[in-house]
Design a protein around this motif. Sequence first.
Motif, PDB file in Angstrom:
ATOM      1  N   LYS A 187      34.780  55.671  -2.593  1.00 46.66           N
ATOM      2  CA  LYS A 187      36.236  55.629  -2.442  1.00 46.66           C
ATOM      3  C   LYS A 187      36.910  56.740  -3.237  1.00 46.66           C
ATOM      4  N   LEU A 199      43.647  55.744  -5.107  1.00 53.32           N
ATOM      5  CA  LEU A 199      42.900  55.161  -3.995  1.00 53.32           C
ATOM      6  C   LEU A 199      43.845  54.806  -2.852  1.00 53.32           C
ATOM      7  N   GLY A 207      36.893  59.232  -0.478  1.00 52.73           N
ATOM      8  CA  GLY A 207      38.159  58.680   0.009  1.00 52.73           C
ATOM      9  C   GLY A 207      39.401  59.438  -0.427  1.00 52.73           C
TER      10      GLY A 207
END
Length: 221
Positions: free
Chosen positions: A87, A54, A91
Motif C-alpha cells: 500500500k 494511503l 499504492g
Amino acid sequence: MRKTAIILGATGLTGNIILNKLIEDARYDTIKLFSRSKIEGLPNKVEQYIGDLLNIEDFKLDFEADEVYCCIGTTAKKTPDKNLYKKIDYGIPVKAAKLSKENNISTFLVISAMGANRNSNVFYNKTKGKMERDVLQQNIKNTFVLRPSLIGGKRKERRLLEKIGLAVFQVIEPLFIGKLKQYKVIDAETIAVAMINLANSTSNAEVIITSSDIKQISKNN
C-alpha cells in the motif's frame, strides 16, 4: 512564471534534500508537502497538508502544482506486513500519479529501485516493477522513474543492515567497472539534484533512468 512543486516523502532522506534545495531555488515560489506529520521551522513558501497518504485522493483539491516529486518508500524492517508495504511502496505513488493526471500536472518524478521488475519472484522487486508500470500507464507528459542502486547519506533513523551494506559496497566499489558501474552506491544528494534537473529540463518524455544515468544527469546545470 515561478513554479509550484509537490513533495511526497519530505521527511525522508532524499525528499528532505529536495525540500531544502527547492526552498533556496528562485524558480519556485510554492512548495507543497503532503505527509503524516508536520515539519517545523519552514519558510512561508512551504505549505503543509497533514493526513494519511494511503488516502491521498482526499487531498485532491489541494493537489495542484507544476511537478510532483514522489520520494515515498519504506523497508521490510519498518513495515513487515506485506499488504501494508504494498500500500505504501506501490499504492501511494500510483494514486499520486493518477491524481496528477486528473489535475493536469505535467511532470511526475518517482524514485523506484534497481532491479524493479513486475515479473520478479522477489516481492520487493515485483512491487517496484508494478508501481513503475502503473505510474507510466497514466501517460503524464513528463514522467521520470529513477532506479538508484543502494542510496548513501545520513539518515535520521538507524538502519544497521543498510549501514553494513554501504560499508561493504564502498570497499569493493573500485572493482565496479563497465556494466557494474550502475551498482555503485549513489548519494541521496545526487538523486535529489538529478530529479530537480529533470523537472526543469526541456525534454517531454516518459523515461526510466538507471543509477549511472542519475549521476550523469546530476552534473547537468
